[in-house]
Design a protein around this motif. Structure first.
Motif, PDB file in Angstrom:
ATOM      1  N   ASP A 193       0.822  -1.207   0.000  1.00  0.00           N
ATOM      2  CA  ASP A 193       0.000   0.000   0.000  1.00  0.00           C
ATOM      3  C   ASP A 193       0.858   1.259   0.000  1.00  0.00           C
ATOM      4  O   ASP A 193       0.537   2.252  -0.653  1.00  0.00           O
ATOM      5  N   SER A 194       1.978   1.235   0.729  1.00  0.00           N
ATOM      6  CA  SER A 194       2.791   2.449   0.867  1.00  0.00           C
ATOM      7  C   SER A 194       3.520   2.812  -0.424  1.00  0.00           C
ATOM      8  O   SER A 194       3.769   3.985  -0.678  1.00  0.00           O
ATOM      9  N   VAL A 195       3.881   1.811  -1.246  1.00  0.00           N
ATOM     10  CA  VAL A 195       4.573   2.135  -2.508  1.00  0.00           C
ATOM     11  C   VAL A 195       3.582   2.382  -3.640  1.00  0.00           C
ATOM     12  O   VAL A 195       3.971   2.868  -4.707  1.00  0.00           O
ATOM     13  N   GLY A 196       2.319   2.057  -3.410  1.00  0.00           N
ATOM     14  CA  GLY A 196       1.252   2.437  -4.332  1.00  0.00           C
ATOM     15  C   GLY A 196       1.483   1.992  -5.767  1.00  0.00           C
ATOM     16  O   GLY A 196       1.777   0.825  -6.045  1.00  0.00           O
ATOM     17  N   LYS A 197       1.386   2.945  -6.691  1.00  0.00           N
ATOM     18  CA  LYS A 197       1.455   2.645  -8.123  1.00  0.00           C
ATOM     19  C   LYS A 197       2.865   2.776  -8.684  1.00  0.00           C
ATOM     20  O   LYS A 197       3.051   2.790  -9.899  1.00  0.00           O
ATOM     21  N   ALA A 198       3.858   2.881  -7.836  1.00  0.00           N
ATOM     22  CA  ALA A 198       5.241   3.015  -8.307  1.00  0.00           C
ATOM     23  C   ALA A 198       5.652   1.791  -9.118  1.00  0.00           C
ATOM     24  O   ALA A 198       5.218   0.672  -8.822  1.00  0.00           O
ATOM     25  N   PRO A 199       6.481   1.961 -10.156  1.00  0.00           N
ATOM     26  CA  PRO A 199       6.984   0.802 -10.912  1.00  0.00           C
ATOM     27  C   PRO A 199       7.771  -0.125  -9.991  1.00  0.00           C
ATOM     28  O   PRO A 199       8.600   0.340  -9.202  1.00  0.00           O
TER      29      PRO A 199
END
Length: 950
Positions: A193-199
């Motif tokens: 959840d914390s890194v979200g949509k990052a590659p």
């Protein structure tokens, strides 16, 4: 000779930005790496960078094929693109190894974040220590999960998660949270959840262990639009009885985001050696056994004043490690515990100043005990008794002059050296211990028994007198070279390893040597102390048993025959985890079943802590072994093979092409860089006529030999000359910024040593050549060199001819003022390039649309499934109601039927609305992709020449 026009052409060619999905573009990052690159690693990096829309990849190569290197290539590419907000989440024990590999192999700077570093950076004014623009951030799983607020605020350009099978059950936590919002998020859930949509790059040898839902989890972490929801996934891929069709469809779905190479597919490029186990048994003396029994009983007491309640579990683990290591190790710590208890100093500093290297990493994996930090009420009499016991234990440990295990080390080494010699290996051995005190004991023991002057040690501090001598000699030897980094800790470690390689016979190491140290020149590993964490053992042996090892590796382990628990631990590690023999030690199935080796370590520690009889020990280990057997069975091994593995012929053919193209691109880059350097350093360097090296005598960088071959540079203490070397960057910038007038340039083909078929017909002719740079900005930035060239007879020259022309030596003539209009040729070349980009983007667009179509169909299928289930319930209820006897029963059934029909009709109405909403969301996503794919382009003319070929 070459000219400044050549130099500027090469400078731009070397620095063009481009999609990492192209080998030519990726070769820029590869050329900077100081590592033996294998074609499967290039293939994996190309896969991970293939499309800007997949948002990452799962790299699932088998154990030992270098997934860290694959990630390093990808990160190097992102770094070159100036996308430098990089997060790397790894098990705590791998943090320093990652940092060292990124630095030594890819020249990427990084910071290991733990509580101490994090708090220090905050005190120095950095509001969010995760937000570093000039360093990659490396942290453990636990630390990332504890700092989700800070992690989530950073717009990450790339997130790497190693041992990513720890995330494969994240779907369970999401389901639990949906059903119970008050439930606590798991560590995996908090991190994703914390890194979200990052590659993201997920690295794991076992993406699929027990359930297909694990694959759903990992793929959804990368891209939530590959599959719909869990319900539709279950319907299509788990409940579907047609296994062949199901697997084929699932394989197609995961193909854009998962890649896997097998060891058997790359044996052409990577030779693997075996492990040869030797077990050295020993029997503790009566005094040693008495000490062990007394301290074990002490640690099992319900109340211990010497151990802080909040750290009792961890410190008990540390004490057991020291007790198993040597009496000298436990004696020191017992005295410190007694001092702490006598003075009631509060917090124990055992974890800050412990002689076990890596205890901070162990602490990072342990959450505090549930007990409060406070000591509670102290019974003076019990405290006095405990203090008396600790003093007595310490005295008993100090009186023991000889350790049975230490005495067995000498004959064990003789046997192991003989075996290594039989296998053709050098007489080198690395001995691992978990204690610095034991390390000093072994250092003295070996020096006193035939190995004097041939023993070195390595640990977390390296502050012994012989370390200082080694360090000073190393600094003198490598003065003025790139070997010296300026960091004493890094240089000291390099000096010790080099001393071991070139001079010493034995290296006595704590866990510090298991972190990022390459000991492939050694093929004998002795585990004087055996960790309970299988992953830690694999890491130790992997320092020697790794790519580049030419001999089978002998692994020596010590076994206490008087300790039933020790014997069962050894049985577990050797037979179940298969750590000590075979081609590559622990298998994918075994390591993948663990998720975290710390869990096994805790379970073993619990046995030691709670079991008081041999019968209890046997029963506890039987239960643990049965539990592991169930995990290690890997029930989905056949499914994993069907989904994740490609036909060998296809893989080998692709790897062969990848290898050939990579070698070609790297060779071309090396020639360009060397030729550019020769032009720019005219008069300041002497160039070797045979090798890619030169002797620099200028003032812009260190003087001395520079070599484009990193292996040759390393062995001869020369500077590794690469594109990102400061001297190369300075020369490239000079060439790019130079203003070049329109001039005559005469290319000499007559004296060229080789034949160029496309040039021969042009000998004696002349014409015009304009070189421009085309920049296309869309989702990513692509840059191209555009050649507009004609002969004086209006014959058009294509790109291949222009590049060949610029490979010829030339001389510069007078400047020219009148230049023909080459705009039409330039526009035609630009249009051709833009057409190539449109074709590539159209393919990517089609893939994304297909993915989103499947995703929307999945969600609709899930909605329709609910209605089908209600229809089924209605039919079953009607059949049941027909059998009802009494009127009341019939009325009750009718009421239930009306409720079900009302819910079904409501669901039908909701279905249409939900389908419309899904279609709208799909269209919005496609619209976003369309906007991203729209590109802008600019053209910058670099130089124009009038050419002749003589």
């Amino acid at each position: 000779m070459s000219t400044p026009y050549h130099s500027q052409y090469w400078a731009h060619a070397l620095t063009l930005r481009g999609s990492g999905s192209d080998i030519a573009a990726l070769s820029r990052s590869i050329a900077n790496a100081r590592v033996d690159l294998n074609p499967h690693q290039i293939d994996a990096a190309l896969f991970a960078l293939r499309s800007p829309f997949t948002n990452g990849a799962v790299l699932a190569d088998e154990v030992g094929l270098g997934k860290t290197v694959e990630a390093g290539i990808v990160l190097s590419q992102r770094w070159a693109e100036r996308r430098r907000r990089i997060l790397i989440v790894v098990p705590a024990m791998l943090r320093k190894q990652w940092q060292q590999e990124l630095s030594e192999k890819f020249f990427l700077p990084s910071e290991v974040l733990d509580s101490r570093v994090f708090n220090g950076l905050r005190k120095n004014g950095l509001a969010n220590p995760f937000d570093m623009k000039d360093k990659a951030v490396i942290c453990s799983y636990n630390f990332a999960a504890a700092k989700t607020a800070e992690v989530s605020k950073v717009p990450w350009d790339a997130v790497v998660i190693d041992e990513a099978h720890r995330l494969r059950n994240v779907y369970r936590s999401r389901t639990r949270l949906q059903n119970n919002p008050a439930a606590r998020k798991t560590m995996a859930h908090r991190i994703t959840d914390s890194v979200g949509k990052a590659p993201k790059l997920l690295l794991t040898a076992t993406p699929l262990q027990n359930s297909l839902l694990e694959l759903f989890s990992l793929v959804s972490v990368i891209d939530p639009h590959v599959f719909g929801d869990i319900a539709s996934f279950r319907e299509q891929f788990i409940n579907n009885p047609d296994e062949v069709s199901r697997n084929l469809q699932l394989k197609q779905r995961i193909a854009p985001v998962c890649t896997r190479a097998l060891r058997k597919q790359v044996t052409e490029y990577i030779p693997f050696t075996n492990r040869v186990p030797i077990t050295q048994e020993f029997l503790p003396t009566e005094e040693e056994q008495s000490l062990y029994d007394e301290i074990t009983t002490y640690l099992q007491r319900e109340v211990l004043y010497a151990l802080p309640a909040s750290q009792r579990q961890l410190i008990t683990m540390v004490l057991r490690k020291l007790l198993a290591s040597s009496t000298v190790a436990i004696a020191r710590t017992l005295r410190r515990l007694a001092d702490r208890l006598e003075n009631l100093r509060g917090e124990l500093d055992l974890l800050d100043d412990e002689d076990i290297d890596g205890v901070d990493e162990l602490a990072d994996e342990y959450e505090e005990d549930a007990e409060a930090d406070t000591e509670g009420e102290i019974d003076p009499e019990k405290l006095e008794d405990e203090l008396s016991d600790l003093r007595r234990y310490a005295e008993l440990a100090a009186r023991i002059g000889h350790n049975a295990k230490g005495d067995k080390l000498l004959p064990a080494l003789q046997i192991a050296f003989a075996k290594a010699q039989e296998l053709g290996a050098a007489r080198k051995a690395v001995i691992f211990t978990e204690s610095r005190e034991t390390q000093l004991y072994l250092y003295d023991l070996l020096n006193a028994n035939g190995y004097e002057g041939r023993v070195v040690t390595i640990n977390g501090s390296n502050n012994q007198p012989h370390h200082a001598t080694i360090y000073e000699q190393w600094l003198t030897k490598h003065a003025g070279t790139d070997r010296i980094t300026g960091s004493r800790a890094i240089d000291m470690k390099a000096a010790i390893v080099e001393c071991f390689r070139d001079e010493a016979t034995i290296l006595v190491a704590t866990e510090a040597a298991a972190e990022g140290v390459n000991l492939q020149f050694c093929s004998l590993v002795a585990n004087f102390d055996l960790p309970w964490n299988p992953q830690r053992i694999e890491q130790r042996i992997g320092r020697c048993h790794r790519y580049g090892q030419k001999h089978d590796v002998v692994v020596v382990n010590f076994l206490n025959l008087r300790n039933e628990a020790d014997k069962r631990v050894y049985e577990l590690l050797s037979q179940k985890f298969k750590l000590f023999d075979g081609v590559f030690g622990a298998s994918d199935e075994v390591l993948g079943a663990l998720e975290s080796g710390v869990d096994i370590e805790r379970r073993i520690a619990e046995v030691y802590q709670t079991c008081r009889t041999n019968a209890e020990i046997q029963a506890a280990f039987d239960a643990l072994q049965a539990e592991l057997d169930a995990k290690i069975q890997a029930r989905l091994a056949a499914t994993r093979q069907a989904l994740m593995e490609n036909f060998d012929e296809d893989v080998r053919a692709r790897l062969k092409v990848s290898r050939e193209k990579t070698v070609e691109c790297l060779s071309q880059r090396e020639r360009w860089l060397l030729d550019l350097t020769r032009v720019e350093l005219d008069g300041q360097a002497q160039f070797d006529p045979q090798l890619p090296r030169f002797l620099y005598s200028g003032a812009d960088a260190r003087q001395g030999w520079y070599n484009l071959d990193w292996k040759a540079a390393e062995t001869s203490d020369e500077h590794f000359y690469r594109l990102d070397h400061p001297l190369a960057l300075r020369l490239i910038e000079r060439a790019i910024c130079r203003k070049l007038p329109v001039a005559e340039v005469a290319f000499d083909y007559t004296n060229h040593p080789s034949k160029i078929s496309v040039i021969e017909p042009l000998v004696g002719q002349s014409g015009w050549l304009e070189v421009s740079k085309l920049t296309v900005a869309a989702v990513e930035v692509d840059e191209f060199l555009v050649f507009a060239a004609i002969t004086d007879h209006k014959q058009v020259l294509d790109e291949e001819i222009c590049r060949k022309l610029l490979s010829l030596p030339a001389t510069i003539g007078p400047e020219i003022t009148e230049v023909p209009d080459l705009a039409d040729r330039r526009k035609a070349e630009v249009a051709a390039r833009l057409g190539e980009i449109d074709t590539r983007n159209a393919q990517l667009f089609d893939e994304e649309v297909l993915k989103l179509d499947r995703w929307s169909e999945d969600l609709k299928l899930s909605l329709e499934h609910e209605i089908k289930e209600l229809d089924k319930q209605i039919r079953e209820l009607r059949r049941t109601s027909a059998l009802a006897q009494s009127l009341q029963e019939k009325l009750d059934y009718q009421k239930q039927l009306r409720d079900l029909e009302r819910r079904r009709n409501s669901k039908r109405r909701e279905l249409f609305d939900a389908q419309d909403a899904i279609d709208q969301q799909r269209e919005e996503l496609i619209g976003k992709i369309e906007r991203q794919l729209k590109h802008t382009s600019t053209v910058q003319t670099l130089f124009t020449i009038q050419w002749t070929i003589v």
